[in-house]
Design a protein around this motif. Structure first.
Motif, PDB file in Angstrom:
ATOM      1  N   ARG A 111       0.832  -1.213   0.000  1.00  0.00           N
ATOM      2  CA  ARG A 111       0.000   0.000   0.000  1.00  0.00           C
ATOM      3  C   ARG A 111       0.870   1.269   0.000  1.00  0.00           C
ATOM      4  O   ARG A 111       0.713   2.162   0.829  1.00  0.00           O
ATOM      5  N   LEU A 112       1.765   1.342  -0.970  1.00  0.00           N
ATOM      6  CA  LEU A 112       2.645   2.494  -1.090  1.00  0.00           C
ATOM      7  C   LEU A 112       2.037   3.546  -2.008  1.00  0.00           C
ATOM      8  O   LEU A 112       1.297   3.218  -2.941  1.00  0.00           O
ATOM      9  N   GLN A 116       6.446   6.959  -2.777  1.00  0.00           N
ATOM     10  CA  GLN A 116       7.061   5.786  -2.166  1.00  0.00           C
ATOM     11  C   GLN A 116       7.395   4.724  -3.204  1.00  0.00           C
ATOM     12  O   GLN A 116       8.424   4.051  -3.103  1.00  0.00           O
ATOM     13  N   LYS A 119      10.603   5.786  -4.883  1.00  0.00           N
ATOM     14  CA  LYS A 119      11.738   5.512  -3.999  1.00  0.00           C
ATOM     15  C   LYS A 119      12.050   4.021  -3.962  1.00  0.00           C
ATOM     16  O   LYS A 119      13.214   3.620  -4.012  1.00  0.00           O
ATOM     17  N   GLU A 259       8.874  -5.445   6.101  1.00  0.00           N
ATOM     18  CA  GLU A 259       8.897  -4.303   7.011  1.00  0.00           C
ATOM     19  C   GLU A 259      10.073  -3.388   6.708  1.00  0.00           C
ATOM     20  O   GLU A 259       9.952  -2.160   6.749  1.00  0.00           O
ATOM     21  N   TYR A 261      11.539  -3.062   3.724  1.00  0.00           N
ATOM     22  CA  TYR A 261      11.194  -2.360   2.488  1.00  0.00           C
ATOM     23  C   TYR A 261      10.255  -1.196   2.750  1.00  0.00           C
ATOM     24  O   TYR A 261      10.422  -0.093   2.199  1.00  0.00           O
ATOM     25  N   HIS A 262       9.279  -1.425   3.601  1.00  0.00           N
ATOM     26  CA  HIS A 262       8.268  -0.389   3.866  1.00  0.00           C
ATOM     27  C   HIS A 262       8.884   0.790   4.619  1.00  0.00           C
ATOM     28  O   HIS A 262       8.585   1.954   4.315  1.00  0.00           O
ATOM     29  N   ASN A 263       9.768   0.508   5.564  1.00  0.00           N
ATOM     30  CA  ASN A 263      10.353   1.567   6.398  1.00  0.00           C
ATOM     31  C   ASN A 263      11.362   2.413   5.636  1.00  0.00           C
ATOM     32  O   ASN A 263      11.509   3.605   5.921  1.00  0.00           O
ATOM     33  N   ARG A 264      12.058   1.828   4.678  1.00  0.00           N
ATOM     34  CA  ARG A 264      13.111   2.615   3.998  1.00  0.00           C
ATOM     35  C   ARG A 264      12.566   3.541   2.921  1.00  0.00           C
ATOM     36  O   ARG A 264      13.308   4.329   2.362  1.00  0.00           O
ATOM     37  N   VAL A 265      11.286   3.451   2.606  1.00  0.00           N
ATOM     38  CA  VAL A 265      10.713   4.364   1.610  1.00  0.00           C
ATOM     39  C   VAL A 265       9.753   5.360   2.260  1.00  0.00           C
ATOM     40  O   VAL A 265       9.058   6.082   1.550  1.00  0.00           O
ATOM     41  N   LYS A 266       9.708   5.388   3.582  1.00  0.00           N
ATOM     42  CA  LYS A 266       8.831   6.350   4.260  1.00  0.00           C
ATOM     43  C   LYS A 266       9.332   7.785   4.044  1.00  0.00           C
ATOM     44  O   LYS A 266      10.528   8.028   3.982  1.00  0.00           O
TER      45      LYS A 266
END
Length: 266
Positions: A111-112, A116, A119, A259, A261-266
Motif C-alpha cells: 500500500r505504497l 514511495q 523511492k 517491514e 522495504y516499507h520503512n526505507r521508503v517512508k
C-alpha cells in the motif's frame, strides 16, 4: 594475393582444449581495454535497435531450465568477440523492466503511494540489483583472480564485466522467486504468525538464495583457468542451517524484509 596462415601455437592450443580457451597472448594485442569495453557497453544502452532482446529473453528462460547453456554461450562470445562479458545491455534493461513491474506489485501489496513507489523502484534497481551487484562482482573478481586461478602467471583472468554478468544471471531467478512468486502468497498466508506462514516465506528465501549461489558457481566453474570453484557451494549448508534455526525460532524472514522495504521508503 596476400596469404594468411595460422600460428602453429594457436592450432595446437585449440586442438588440446576443444577450442574453448581464449587465444594465446600474442593475439591479445587486438583486444579492447577494459575501459573501452565499458564505454562500448554503456554507449549502447540507449540504442535499442542494436540490442538483441529476443536472445536476452532466451537467456532468462534458460537460467531456470538449463543455466549451463547460458554459460556455454559466454564461451562462444569469447571465441568470436575476445571477451566473456556481454557487450549487449539488453539483459540488464530487461531485468530493470521486470524490476519495475515487480515494484508496482510491491507497492500494491505494501500500500505504497506514488512517491514511495518511485523511492522503492530506485532502491531495488540502483541499490539492491546494481549497487550490491557491483560489490559482489568486485569481490569475486578480486578473490577469484587472486586465489582461484590455476596459474597466477597465466595471462587469462576473470573479467570484471563477466563477474557482473554472473551476478545478473544469478540475481534474475532469485528475483523471480522472491519479488514475484512470493507476492502471490504474502497477504493470504505469509503475513501471519502461523507456522505455515514462516515455513513458506522462509522457503522462498532459501530456494532463491541457493539458486543465486548455484548459478554463481556455474558461472565461475565454467572458466577453464579456475579451480576450487566448489568453495562457492560451501555456503549452502550454512544457509540450510540458518533456515532451520529461523523456522524453529519463529522468525518470519519474509515479514521482516517486507517491514524493512516499507520503512526505507517512508
Amino acid at each position: 594475393m596476400r596469404q594468411y596462415t595460422r600460428s602453429p601455437r594457436y592450432d595446437s592450443d585449440n586442438q588440446s582444449t576443444g577450442g574453448l580457451l581464449p587465444e594465446p597472448a600474442t593475439s591479445r594485442q587486438d583486444c579492447m581495454s577494459a575501459a573501452m569495453k565499458r564505454y562500448k557497453y554503456l554507449r549502447r544502452i540507449f540504442k535499442f535497435q542494436q540490442m538483441d532482446f529476443e536472445f536476452a529473453l532466451w537467456q532468462m528462460w534458460y537460467l531456470f531450465v538449463s543455466p549451463q547453456k547460458v554459460y556455454r554461450n559466454f564461451h562462444y562470445r569469447k571465441q568470436t568477440k575476445k571477451q566473456f562479458a556481454r557487450d549487449d545491455p539488453a539483459f540488464l534493461l530487461l531485468l530493470s523492466a521486470w524490476l519495475t513491474i515487480s515494484s508496482i506489485a510491491f507497492a500494491i501489496v505494501l500500500r505504497l503511494g506514488i512517491i514511495q513507489l518511485i523511492k522503492f523502484l530506485v532502491y531495488v534497481v540502483l541499490v539492491d540489483c546494481i549497487g550490491c551487484g557491483i560489490i559482489v562482482a568486485t569481490l569475486f573478481w578480486f578473490f577469484g583472480n587472486k586465489y582461484l586461478r590455476r596459474d597466477c602467471n597465466d595471462l587469462q583472468d576473470i573479467e570484471w564485466g563477466y563477474a557482473f554478468d554472473v551476478h545478473l544471471n544469478a540475481f534474475f531467478p532469485q528475483f523471480v522467486m522472491i519479488h514475484i512468486w512470493q507476492l502471490f502468497f504474502y497477504n493470504g498466508i505469509i503475513n501471519h504468525e502461523w507456522f505455515i506462514s514462516r515455513f513458506i516465506g522462509n522457503s522462498f528465501w532459501l530456494v532463491g538464495i541457493c539458486y543465486y549461489v548455484y548459478i554463481t558457481f556455474l558461472g565461475y566453474n565454467c572458466l577453464p583457468f579456475l579451480h576450487k570453484t566448489n568453495l562457492i557451494l560451501s555456503s549452502v549448508p550454512v544457509l540450510v542451517l540458518f533456515y532451520i534455526i529461523s523456522i524453529i525460532s519463529g522468525w518470519n524472514v519474509s515479514h521482516t524484509v517486507m517491514e524493512f522495504y516499507h520503512n526505507r521508503v517512508k
